[in-house]
Design an enzyme around this catalytic site. Structure first.
Site, PDB file in Angstrom:
ATOM      1  N   PRO A   1     -42.223 -35.635  77.706  1.00  0.00           N
ATOM      2  CA  PRO A   1     -42.740 -36.396  76.510  1.00  0.00           C
ATOM      3  C   PRO A   1     -43.635 -35.512  75.632  1.00  0.00           C
ATOM      4  O   PRO A   1     -44.329 -34.617  75.994  1.00  0.00           O
ATOM      5  CB  PRO A   1     -43.787 -37.764  76.980  1.00  0.00           C
ATOM      6  CG  PRO A   1     -43.079 -37.819  78.403  1.00  0.00           C
ATOM      7  CD  PRO A   1     -42.721 -36.309  79.060  1.00  0.00           C
TER       8      PRO A   1
ATOM      9  N   LEU B   1     -34.864 -23.837  69.008  1.00  0.00           N
ATOM     10  CA  LEU B   1     -34.708 -22.512  69.537  1.00  0.00           C
ATOM     11  C   LEU B   1     -35.214 -22.241  70.635  1.00  0.00           C
ATOM     12  O   LEU B   1     -34.453 -21.224  71.383  1.00  0.00           O
ATOM     13  CB  LEU B   1     -35.302 -21.790  68.436  1.00  0.00           C
ATOM     14  CG  LEU B   1     -34.816 -21.689  66.930  1.00  0.00           C
ATOM     15  CD1 LEU B   1     -35.731 -20.940  66.197  1.00  0.00           C
ATOM     16  CD2 LEU B   1     -33.268 -21.182  66.984  1.00  0.00           C
TER      17      LEU B   1
ATOM     18  N   GLU C   1     -47.003 -25.230  65.848  1.00  0.00           N
ATOM     19  CA  GLU C   1     -47.476 -24.229  64.859  1.00  0.00           C
ATOM     20  C   GLU C   1     -48.308 -23.071  65.748  1.00  0.00           C
ATOM     21  O   GLU C   1     -47.984 -21.970  65.237  1.00  0.00           O
ATOM     22  CB  GLU C   1     -48.628 -24.859  63.951  1.00  0.00           C
ATOM     23  CG  GLU C   1     -48.004 -25.664  62.887  1.00  0.00           C
ATOM     24  CD  GLU C   1     -47.620 -27.102  63.359  1.00  0.00           C
ATOM     25  OE1 GLU C   1     -47.177 -27.876  62.671  1.00  0.00           O
ATOM     26  OE2 GLU C   1     -48.085 -27.400  64.536  1.00  0.00           O
TER      27      GLU C   1
ATOM     28  N   GLY D   1     -47.609 -27.459  78.578  1.00  0.00           N
ATOM     29  CA  GLY D   1     -47.395 -26.171  78.510  1.00  0.00           C
ATOM     30  C   GLY D   1     -46.185 -26.042  79.658  1.00  0.00           C
ATOM     31  O   GLY D   1     -46.198 -24.809  80.070  1.00  0.00           O
TER      32      GLY D   1
END
Length: 436
Positions: A282, A351, A76, A324
């Site tokens: 992971p 995407l 999100e 990240g």
């Protein structure tokens, strides 16, 4: 901020049920709080987050009357990032506040925005905690990303005249049927929302099915297309692999048992393709050690990204044990498997690898993003497999047919760029509410 007196009046039964929900939540909070303390201790220490934030005792914002974005976790945060950046660009003097509910989401906010946004954990959904938080922030608008509709957060905003918009709103068929069974709780939520920006036809239809007023509902399509399209076309040299003469298969955002399946695929293909490298990323950092042991048990040569290694030819598996780094790892891959799809978690974001011109493979569980997966599959940029054997066959086919692999990657990339536009549509809604 909208200071109009609310015209909707919940029934006595609806209010009683909200208080009953609040009582049940209050009884569960001690267990949730202990779990929060145990699971996120190290992450909170690194990020500076405190447990008091869960009770609404958040640090006051530098400037009030800004935008408050609520993002559950990493997905999100990433989805909302392009809207946040656009608002920061167009309204540089306006404060942006971002809340999350997970340590990984918190880490991603810090990675993406540093100290340019105000950030804390969303409080538990109790009236007093939400009131305390909103008193400190005093937002002009609250934007909830995708799906997390907390009754007391929405009720408190409604009582204070703060518009609440759900952006990139997701509503699965299963969720809509479940919510339909509890109209005493869910109907007031819909009535108190200012607007919903649906990410797809399914979500738009399901909100209508639940009774959302059509004038408060906009089909924007999925903002993740815009977020993916904004990814830089320039390739990063992740751990020196950009120019390595190796085929790279990556498993992104994987869950159990997907790592074991990918290890099986790797071992089956290694003899025919000795230069093959497997990268595993992971989804959750608390599984890094577990996955490391799986690789060692498979008797494969393991390298961990956090060790800042050089990837030699004898490396079989690169474990990305840092948060990240997934997008950078996609930059050096040839084929991507997107996790949460064989593990029946609904599938994660396909995407991002598609935007990198990678051909994508997923399992059959894609209900988190059905229209995204449908469009990618229709273009040929995504292949759906049911099991390890089918996954192995598809990877093998693309390794043996270079031109088909490249064409699949280009098809997925074209789908990403062709379907962008949700960002502008969402901004129109946000700005229209602000000036209404």
């Amino acid at each position: 901020m909208n200071n109009d007196t609310p015209t909707y009046k919940p029934t006595l039964a609806q209010e009683a049920f909200r208080w009953f929900y609040s009582l049940l939540l209050l009884m569960a909070i001690p267990f949730a709080f202990v779990n929060f303390l145990l699971k996120g201790k190290e992450q909170r220490k690194q990020s500076g987050r405190t447990c008091f934030e869960r009770f609404g005792l958040v640090a006051p914002v530098p400037k009030k009357h800004g935008y408050l974005f609520h993002c559950v976790s990493v997905g999100e945060v990433v989805a909302a990032s392009c809207l946040i950046k656009r608002i920061m660009q167009e309204q540089p003097d306006v404060q942006i506040t971002v809340t999350t509910t997970t340590a990984t989401g918190s880490a991603r906010v810090t990675d993406m925005f540093g100290d340019t946004v105000h950030h804390f954990y969303l409080p538990y959904d109790l009236p007093v905690a939400m009131s305390a938080m909103l008193k400190r922030v005093q937002p002009r608008q609250v934007l909830i990303t995708e799906v997390e509709l907390w009754p007391n957060l929405i009720h408190t905003c409604w009582k204070q005249g703060i518009p609440v918009v759900v952006i990139n709103a997701r509503m699965t068929d299963r969720s809509s049927r479940r919510y339909k069974k509890f109209p005493v709780l869910f109907e007031p939520l819909l009535r108190k929302l200012t607007h919903v920006c649906a990410q797809g036809d399914r979500d738009y239809t399901n909100y209508l099915f639940l009774g959302m007023e059509k004038e408060k509902l906009t089909l924007t399509q999925n903002i993740k297309f815009d977020q993916a399209a904004a990814l830089t076309a320039a390739k990063s040299d992740f751990l020196g692999l950009a120019n390595a003469e190796r085929y790279v298969l990556i498993g992104g955002s994987t869950h159990e048992p997907e790592e074991s399946i990918l290890l099986g695929v790797y071992k089956a293909l290694k003899e025919a393709h000795p230069s093959l490298l497997l990268i595993l990323v992971p989804r959750h950092p608390d599984r890094f050690d577990t996955v490391s042991k799986l690789i060692e048990k498979a008797e494969l040569t393991l390298v961990k990204s956090a060790d800042n290694p050089v990837i030699n030819d004898d490396c079989d598996v690169l474990l990305v044990n840092e948060m990240g780094r997934l997008n950078a790892a996609y930059d050096v891959a040839d084929i991507a498997f997107v996790g949460g799809s064989i593990a029946q978690r609904g599938g994660h974001n396909a995407l991002e690898p598609a935007a990198k011109q990678l051909p994508v493979i997923m399992g059959t569980s894609t209900h988190n993003n059905p229209e995204i997966c449908s469009k990618l599959a229709e273009s040929g940029g995504l292949k759906i497999v049911s099991n390890e054997a089918e996954l192995c066959n598809q990877v093998s086919h693309w390794l043996n047919h270079t031109e088909e692999r490249k064409q699949a990657g280009l098809a997925g990339h074209h789908t990403v760029t062709k379907n962008s536009g949700a960002l502008d549509k969402t901004l129109v809604v946000v700005n229209s509410i602000l000036h209404s």
